[in-house]
Scaffold this motif. Structure first.
Motif, PDB file in Angstrom:
ATOM      1  N   VAL A 135      23.283  32.017  24.494  1.00 21.52           N
ATOM      2  CA  VAL A 135      22.067  31.160  24.977  1.00 21.52           C
ATOM      3  C   VAL A 135      21.816  30.085  23.984  1.00 21.52           C
ATOM      4  O   VAL A 135      21.900  30.366  22.743  1.00 21.52           O
ATOM      5  CB  VAL A 135      20.908  32.105  24.999  1.00 21.52           C
ATOM      6  CG1 VAL A 135      19.499  31.039  25.322  1.00 21.52           C
ATOM      7  CG2 VAL A 135      21.271  33.142  25.764  1.00 21.52           C
ATOM      8  N   LYS A 142      23.552  37.847  33.295  1.00 23.39           N
ATOM      9  CA  LYS A 142      22.352  37.169  33.590  1.00 23.39           C
ATOM     10  C   LYS A 142      22.318  36.688  34.813  1.00 23.39           C
ATOM     11  O   LYS A 142      21.026  36.659  35.611  1.00 23.39           O
ATOM     12  CB  LYS A 142      22.252  35.828  32.543  1.00 23.39           C
ATOM     13  CG  LYS A 142      22.473  36.165  31.264  1.00 23.39           C
ATOM     14  CD  LYS A 142      21.606  35.332  30.282  1.00 23.39           C
ATOM     15  CE  LYS A 142      21.721  35.959  28.698  1.00 23.39           C
ATOM     16  NZ  LYS A 142      20.567  36.683  28.433  1.00 23.39           N
ATOM     17  N   ILE A 165      12.217  35.800  30.890  1.00 26.93           N
ATOM     18  CA  ILE A 165      13.182  35.233  30.297  1.00 26.93           C
ATOM     19  C   ILE A 165      14.593  35.990  30.167  1.00 26.93           C
ATOM     20  O   ILE A 165      15.820  35.664  30.321  1.00 26.93           O
ATOM     21  CB  ILE A 165      13.115  34.353  29.089  1.00 26.93           C
ATOM     22  CG1 ILE A 165      12.679  35.392  27.956  1.00 26.93           C
ATOM     23  CG2 ILE A 165      12.358  33.193  28.927  1.00 26.93           C
ATOM     24  CD1 ILE A 165      12.445  34.950  26.517  1.00 26.93           C
ATOM     25  N   GLU A 166      14.401  37.406  29.790  1.00 27.85           N
ATOM     26  CA  GLU A 166      15.533  38.014  30.033  1.00 27.85           C
ATOM     27  C   GLU A 166      15.138  39.722  30.254  1.00 27.85           C
ATOM     28  O   GLU A 166      14.053  40.034  29.916  1.00 27.85           O
ATOM     29  CB  GLU A 166      16.479  38.081  28.682  1.00 27.85           C
ATOM     30  CG  GLU A 166      15.496  38.711  27.662  1.00 27.85           C
ATOM     31  CD  GLU A 166      16.430  38.891  26.533  1.00 27.85           C
ATOM     32  OE1 GLU A 166      17.618  39.022  26.343  1.00 27.85           O
ATOM     33  OE2 GLU A 166      15.768  39.143  25.544  1.00 27.85           O
ATOM     34  N   GLU A 187      19.313  26.655  33.124  1.00 26.61           N
ATOM     35  CA  GLU A 187      17.711  27.387  33.114  1.00 26.61           C
ATOM     36  C   GLU A 187      16.570  26.379  32.983  1.00 26.61           C
ATOM     37  O   GLU A 187      16.797  25.564  31.881  1.00 26.61           O
ATOM     38  CB  GLU A 187      17.523  28.579  32.498  1.00 26.61           C
ATOM     39  CG  GLU A 187      16.438  29.499  33.118  1.00 26.61           C
ATOM     40  CD  GLU A 187      16.697  30.963  32.276  1.00 26.61           C
ATOM     41  OE1 GLU A 187      17.522  31.615  32.769  1.00 26.61           O
ATOM     42  OE2 GLU A 187      15.642  31.110  31.403  1.00 26.61           O
ATOM     43  N   GLU A 188      15.666  26.207  33.583  1.00 28.74           N
ATOM     44  CA  GLU A 188      14.327  25.681  32.960  1.00 28.74           C
ATOM     45  C   GLU A 188      13.864  26.098  31.908  1.00 28.74           C
ATOM     46  O   GLU A 188      13.751  27.414  31.723  1.00 28.74           O
ATOM     47  CB  GLU A 188      13.351  26.003  34.325  1.00 28.74           C
ATOM     48  CG  GLU A 188      11.889  25.446  34.199  1.00 28.74           C
ATOM     49  CD  GLU A 188      10.875  26.262  35.160  1.00 28.74           C
ATOM     50  OE1 GLU A 188       9.879  25.668  35.066  1.00 28.74           O
ATOM     51  OE2 GLU A 188      11.223  26.863  35.897  1.00 28.74           O
ATOM     52  N   PHE A 189      13.272  25.204  30.975  1.00 28.06           N
ATOM     53  CA  PHE A 189      12.797  25.497  29.602  1.00 28.06           C
ATOM     54  C   PHE A 189      11.445  25.982  29.964  1.00 28.06           C
ATOM     55  O   PHE A 189      10.557  25.391  30.568  1.00 28.06           O
ATOM     56  CB  PHE A 189      12.929  24.009  28.791  1.00 28.06           C
ATOM     57  CG  PHE A 189      12.133  24.540  27.394  1.00 28.06           C
ATOM     58  CD1 PHE A 189      12.807  25.246  26.503  1.00 28.06           C
ATOM     59  CD2 PHE A 189      10.748  23.990  27.307  1.00 28.06           C
ATOM     60  CE1 PHE A 189      12.234  25.597  25.273  1.00 28.06           C
ATOM     61  CE2 PHE A 189      10.137  24.554  25.819  1.00 28.06           C
ATOM     62  CZ  PHE A 189      11.044  25.054  25.194  1.00 28.06           C
ATOM     63  N   VAL A 245      18.468  24.623  28.454  1.00 25.00           N
ATOM     64  CA  VAL A 245      18.671  25.945  28.383  1.00 25.00           C
ATOM     65  C   VAL A 245      19.974  26.276  28.907  1.00 25.00           C
ATOM     66  O   VAL A 245      20.012  25.873  30.228  1.00 25.00           O
ATOM     67  CB  VAL A 245      17.413  26.916  28.719  1.00 25.00           C
ATOM     68  CG1 VAL A 245      17.805  28.202  28.456  1.00 25.00           C
ATOM     69  CG2 VAL A 245      16.221  26.302  28.226  1.00 25.00           C
TER      70      VAL A 245
HETATM   71  P1  AMP Z   1      17.739  35.445  25.870  1.00 24.92           P
HETATM   72  O1  AMP Z   1      19.236  35.871  25.268  1.00 24.92           O
HETATM   73  O2  AMP Z   1      17.953  35.061  27.403  1.00 24.92           O
HETATM   74  O3  AMP Z   1      16.704  36.086  25.621  1.00 24.92           O
HETATM   75  O4  AMP Z   1      17.757  34.163  25.055  1.00 24.92           O
HETATM   76  C1  AMP Z   1      17.446  33.910  23.588  1.00 24.92           C
HETATM   77  C2  AMP Z   1      16.476  33.253  23.318  1.00 24.92           C
HETATM   78  O5  AMP Z   1      16.272  32.057  23.751  1.00 24.92           O
HETATM   79  C3  AMP Z   1      14.900  33.628  23.907  1.00 24.92           C
HETATM   80  O6  AMP Z   1      14.583  34.866  22.936  1.00 24.92           O
HETATM   81  C4  AMP Z   1      14.118  32.479  23.756  1.00 24.92           C
HETATM   82  O7  AMP Z   1      13.805  32.434  22.484  1.00 24.92           O
HETATM   83  C5  AMP Z   1      14.956  31.408  24.018  1.00 24.92           C
HETATM   84  N1  AMP Z   1      15.214  31.099  25.624  1.00 24.92           N
HETATM   85  C6  AMP Z   1      15.955  31.739  26.509  1.00 24.92           C
HETATM   86  N2  AMP Z   1      15.561  31.378  27.634  1.00 24.92           N
HETATM   87  C7  AMP Z   1      14.605  30.413  27.421  1.00 24.92           C
HETATM   88  C8  AMP Z   1      13.825  29.418  28.461  1.00 24.92           C
HETATM   89  N3  AMP Z   1      14.418  29.583  29.883  1.00 24.92           N
HETATM   90  N4  AMP Z   1      13.229  28.571  27.850  1.00 24.92           N
HETATM   91  C9  AMP Z   1      12.969  28.591  26.611  1.00 24.92           C
HETATM   92  N5  AMP Z   1      13.674  29.528  25.619  1.00 24.92           N
HETATM   93  C10 AMP Z   1      14.291  30.209  26.296  1.00 24.92           C
END
Ligand code: AMP
Ligand code: GLY
Length: 424
Positions: free
Chosen positions: A154, A104, A279-280, A179-181, A142
């Motif tokens: 996460v 990440k 977000i990813e 991380e910022e929400f 987050v």
């Molecule tokens: P990721 O593995 O980074 O996709 O995170 C898994 C899940 O966490 C995502 O599908 C989102 O639902 C939630 N998520 C990740 N990052 C954020 C963020 N910065 N703000 C809000 N929700 C997040």
């Protein structure tokens, strides 16, 4: 073409079914595949698919025109590298470019360099350091562990103590980001990438939480639908914006760093009030979104996989998608996403691995099934099956999918009842 698809699950099953649906006589091998993939009529081969040496030896022995790497683990382990070095067309990035998913912190750095819109993030080295950073960003908190953590890295929470606890758990294993929400609807948009150019597929939405109403813990994905009729400005404008502000700058940045990305660039996005944010990234097709995206694809999939591998995406026409919506409902074992009860019999599956008596427009993808000696089916993991349905409307596709789910029986199984309800 002679095509090897690497991976054990539902995403690979969806890829295999899309290849089988083409007007072409491919020879397809899936390794390791699963019982449902075998029942679709392709060869499955036992193979340590995350081991670069084992995969290279298998490919050298059998000879393939194209190797398609499904999951992230073999990509991050570098399965693509020696194949590509040997001149074999591979759909899936080398280990260096797969860091886009594997780390990440790497992804954040690439986004910064390429000016890609994403949430603010800060690195924390210990629980002691975390408090001040969490307070600066504010709730909801987050916290993301670097590296592949099988969906457990996460945490999104209102609970400050739990956030600090998550930092304490993961900090000894590597970097942790706060991380910022980001508040808004999530969208998954996939791109074929050939190292230099990108070609968009069509948007889908995944349901990550285990229970209806987005309650309960995160999972690998309990359902999905495509297209997304509510996108701001419509499909085309959205896809163009993400192409120009996210996918192309990212692929060009990786190329400039000498680590070209050839494969599937998965953009995980949130549509916030202030605009779209990443977000990813993932370095492979998303699961279960792939099952609905490929169910709508009307152009031959192999054309894009091969062009991505060979660096010729600029020469192929844009892929086309049916206007008919597609929905997938995932059926999971008792206990998932916690400790799973495995090995139970499943009733309602035909010899071909499909739902007995399902209506037209429905197909089944297998994530974790096996055959018994007397020809029955058993569940062997958390997410077991995915029922995919197309229809002339979301309501029709949903009705077909849930009707077919009702024809399957697995003791203690779970599925969400609200997949695509918001668009039907
Ligand atoms: P990721 O593995 O980074 O996709 O995170 C898994 C899940 O966490 C995502 O599908 C989102 O639902 C939630 N998520 C990740 N990052 C954020 C963020 N910065 N703000 C809000 N929700 C997040
Ligand atoms: N659907 C989420 C993922 O594939 O990572």
């Amino acid at each position: 073409m002679k095509i090897l698809v690497l991976g054990p699950g539902a995403r690979e099953h969806a890829i295999v079914l899309a290849l089988l649906a083409e007007q072409a006589e491919h020879e397809i091998v899936c390794a390791p595949g699963n019982a449902g993939i075998a029942a679709s009529g392709v060869e499955v081969a036992d193979l340590a698919y995350t081991d670069p040496a084992a995969v290279s030896a298998f490919v050298a022995d059998r000879g393939f025109d194209l190797v398609v790497v499904g999951p992230e683990a073999p990509l991050v382990a570098g399965v693509a590298d020696p194949l590509r070095a040997a001149g074999i067309p591979v759909f899936g990035p080398d280990a260096a470019a797969a860091q886009l998913e594997g780390s990440k912190a790497f992804a954040k750095r690439i986004m910064d360099e390429a000016n890609v819109p994403t949430g603010r993030a800060a690195r924390v080295a210990s629980a002691e350091e975390a408090g001040a950073v969490l307070d600066e960003f504010g709730a909801p908190y987050v916290v993301k562990a670097d590296g592949l953590a099988a969906g457990k890295g996460v945490l999104v929470t209102e609970d400050r103590d739990a956030a600090i606890e998550h930092v304490a758990t993961w900090a000894p294993h590597g970097e942790v980001l706060v991380e910022e929400f980001l508040d808004g609807q999530e969208v998954s948009l996939f791109f074929f990438a050939d190292g230099e150019n990108v070609v968009p597929l069509t948007p889908a939405q995944d349901y990550k939480r285990i229970f209806d109403g987005d309650e309960g813990p995160n999972t690998g994905g309990m359902g999905a639908y495509s297209p997304l009729p509510w996108l701001p400005g419509g499909d085309a404008a959205f896809i163009q914006e993400i192409t120009e502000t996210v996918a192309l700058p990212t692929v060009r940045q990786l190329a400039a760093e000498g680590t070209p990305f050839k494969g599937l660039l998965y953009c995980g996005l949130i549509v916030t009030a202030k605009g779209i944010r990443v977000i990813e990234f993932n370095a492979r097709f998303g699961d279960p979104e792939t099952q609905v995206v490929l169910a709508r694809l009307t152009s031959p999939l192999s054309r894009y996989l091969l062009a991505s591998a060979q660096g010729t995406l600029a020469e192929v026409p844009a892929p086309e998608f049916s206007d008919e919506p597609a929905v997938i409902v995932v059926v999971a074992s008792e206990g998932y996403p916690g400790t799973v009860v495995s090995g139970r019999p499943i009733a309602g599956i035909t010899e071909a691995g499909q739902v007995e008596g399902a209506s037209e427009g429905v197909h089944l993808v297998h994530a974790a099934t096996a055959r018994t000696e007397d020809g029955g089916w058993i569940a062997t993991g958390g997410r077991v099956l995915g029922v995919v349905a197309r229809g002339e409307s979301f309501a029709a596709a949903r009705d077909r999918a849930y009707d077919a789910v009702g024809k399957l029986s697995l003791e203690g199984s779970q599925h969400r009842t609200d997949i695509a309800a918001r668009v039907a």
